[in-house]
Design a protein around this motif. Structure first.
Motif, PDB file in Angstrom:
ATOM      1  N   TYR B  13       7.304  -1.359   4.461  1.00 27.54           N
ATOM      2  CA  TYR B  13       8.098  -0.350   3.659  1.00 27.54           C
ATOM      3  C   TYR B  13       8.978  -0.460   3.617  1.00 27.54           C
ATOM      4  N   THR B  46      -2.528   1.415   2.934  1.00 31.38           N
ATOM      5  CA  THR B  46      -1.855   0.058   2.359  1.00 31.38           C
ATOM      6  C   THR B  46      -3.064  -1.418   2.143  1.00 31.38           C
ATOM      7  N   ARG B  49      -4.642  -1.084  -1.202  1.00 31.13           N
ATOM      8  CA  ARG B  49      -4.067  -1.008  -2.190  1.00 31.13           C
ATOM      9  C   ARG B  49      -3.558  -2.432  -2.747  1.00 31.13           C
ATOM     10  N   ILE B  55      -0.699  -2.818  -4.746  1.00 30.06           N
ATOM     11  CA  ILE B  55       0.799  -3.222  -4.836  1.00 30.06           C
ATOM     12  C   ILE B  55       0.555  -4.481  -4.328  1.00 30.06           C
TER      13      ILE B  55
END
Lengths: 247, 301
Positions: B13, B46, B49, B55
């Motif tokens: 990120y 993460t 997602r 994402i």
């Protein structure tokens, strides 16, 4: 003031309308003790803790914290305790050093004192290379250890820890308890909540809240004996499964 | 085949390239109850997602039910249920309205799939007209699970459903998961509580974006390389200090009532007992817990 009792409550009660959030709780916590404050979600722990920290005036009953009255001396209480929770501890957008300076100032320490103690603290936590980094960029475990150190930076008599190890890795969780034990040896009284039942074992005594009442209060060994249980997990389950209230 | 594949997934990120998830590969078979076990910041959310097509990974491939998370995201979204870590229902809608809303989104009705949610829904049905924001934590959790199930998904993703929940409600929740699994749903669930690992059929231990081990809980425990002992004696803090200083002891960690220790090459139970100069010592060999394994993997990398 009675220096032996850091917390002393008698029939402490808080109601919201018809709802009795905390119902006549009576208990004492000795100086230097590690006191575990357990209970199911919605049992009334947060409400009780807010009263003990001088943030919420009780409906009835009595309590003194470090000798100060929870009705009349709430400002004195706030100066003499430390507080840390999983949710709020430090400012993420300030650096390590700035956070220490900020909280030192909030607790009324003099500049010279803040400087000297900061240096000590940063050395003790081995954060010399990180002291100018934003707290938001530190790993959670470091943050929690720093937050605890900041909560006792002004050498309070008593520190409240609200689920301090939630979500922390198992190695850091143990290092955190090393710090708690050290603080307790230094004479600081520890009042701690947790969902980890192994941590309940590290407390000198434990209270269990159910539906606003304190249903049990003793050392982990005595509680296990009393409930004929192998572990604190079983004791908790035995007491909490009858709970009518949830959060 | 409603299984889950992750192949060499990376995600960062930050511009400095610090990895939230580092080269993760995983396979969850159809119908399995799979646990992602790790602390905050391990990369669990993460991974969820990426798998729920919310994402994009920086590199690597992932698929759910054979469908690619990038190309076939529409198919995946129809076939999965997702319960994020944060309560994400509409606080100002009632229990019934929330449920009906999610059913409508997926072009179905509460009645169509009632059988799947019945056991859980029955517990919150008395509060049908209460706003979701006014529910207790345990009831919110049940409503969120109902909403994630309302379209009869093939795969269920649950991100830390038991975090901050007390021990009694946690047990209850795992009971519900077992039930759902028996209906053939593939379940991927994450938790920071190591004691919940044993309730999964297969687990991945994850720390700082890296998968340290993937296997059944029993097999992970069997792979623990050392003999482990539990020791107890009055004055546990003092004992821990003594153990840490002792040359006979390789590792010493507190585990509730006992400390767990492993011996160094020259150490043994007899020698340690002799060297401790304590009269009241209880010591016994024990089977490691998942938490022992986690600590071992964390400190031996």
């Amino acid at each position: 003031m009675n220096s032996q009792k850091m917390i002393s409550t008698r029939d402490l009660t808080k109601t919201f309308g018809d709802f009795v959030a905390v119902n006549n709780i009576t208990f004492d916590v000795r100086q230097g003790e590690i006191f575990g404050f357990l209970g199911a979600n919605g049992a009334g722990k947060t409400t009780a803790m807010r009263m003990l920290c001088g943030l919420s005036i009780p409906t009835s009953g009595e309590a003194t914290i470090a000798g100060y009255d929870v009705y009349k001396e709430t400002e004195k209480i706030k100066q003499n305790i430390g507080y840390m929770s999983q949710k709020f501890s430090l400012y993420e957008d300030l650096t390590v050093a700035e956070n220490i300076r900020f909280f030192g100032g909030i607790y009324g320490l003099k500049n010279g004192e803040i400087k000297a103690r900061s240096r000590e603290l940063i050395n003790a936590l081995d954060l010399n290379d990180q002291k100018d980094l934003l707290v938001g960029s530190l790993p959670l475990g470091w943050k929690q250890k720093l937050a605890f150190s900041v909560a006792i930076f002004h050498h309070p008599k008593l520190v409240f820890l609200d689920e301090p190890t939630g979500g922390v890795d198992p190695v850091t969780r143990r290092q955190f308890w090393d710090m708690i034990n050290q603080a307790s040896e230094d004479g600081i009284t520890i009042f701690v909540t947790t969902h980890y039942m192994d941590e309940a074992e590290y407390c000198d005594r434990i209270s269990m809240m159910v539906d606003g009442y304190i249903r049990a209060l003793d050392s982990p060994a005595q509680l296990k004996k009393q409930y004929n249980a192998e572990s604190m997990d079983e004791v908790f389950y035995e007491l909490a499964r009858g709970a009518k209230r949830t959060e | 085949m409603w299984d889950i594949f992750l192949q060499s997934i990376n995600k960062s990120y930050t511009e400095s390239g610090e990895k939230a998830v580092n080269d993760v590969s995983l396979h969850v078979e159809e119908g399995k109850l799979f646990g992602l076990i790790g602390p905050d910041g391990a990369g669990k959310t993460t991974l969820f997602r990426i798998l729920t097509t919310l994402i994009l990974a920086d590199s690597g491939t992932a698929s759910v039910g054979g469908y690619d998370v990038v190309k076939d995201y529409k198919v995946i979204r129809k076939s999965i249920g997702y319960m994020p870590g944060r309560f994400s229902l509409y606080q100002d809608l009632t229990v019934k309205e929330n449920l009906r809303f999610f059913a409508t989104l997926f072009n179905t009705t509460i009645q169509d799939n009632y059988g799947l949610i019945e056991d859980i829904y029955k517990q919150i049905e008395p509060f049908n007209d209460r706003k979701a924001g006014k529910l207790s934590g345990g009831m919110k959790q049940k409503l969120a699970l109902c909403c994630a199930l309302i379209h009869s998904p093939k795969v269920l993703f649950l991100d830390e459903p038991t975090t901050g929940v007390d021990a009694v409600s946690r047990k209850e929740f795992w009971g519900m998961l077992k039930n759902l699994k028996s209906k053939g749903i593939t379940i991927m669930v994450s938790t920071p509580y190591m004691d919940e690992a044993s309730l999964c059929e297969e687990i991945a231990l994850i720390q700082e974006g890296n998968i340290m081990s993937v296997n059944t809980p029993d097999e992970i425990i069997a792979q623990y390389p050392d003999m482990l002992y539990a020791i107890k004696s009055p004055g546990m803090n003092q004992l821990l200090q003594e153990l840490r200083k002792s040359e006979l002891v390789a590792t010493a960690n507190s585990f509730g009532e006992y400390h767990h220790i492993t011996f160094s090459k020259q150490g043994s139970m007899e020698l340690l007992l002799k060297s401790l100069h304590r009269s009241d010592v209880e010591m016994k060999p024990i089977r490691p817990t998942i938490e022992d394994c986690f600590i071992h993997l964390m400190t031996h990398e």
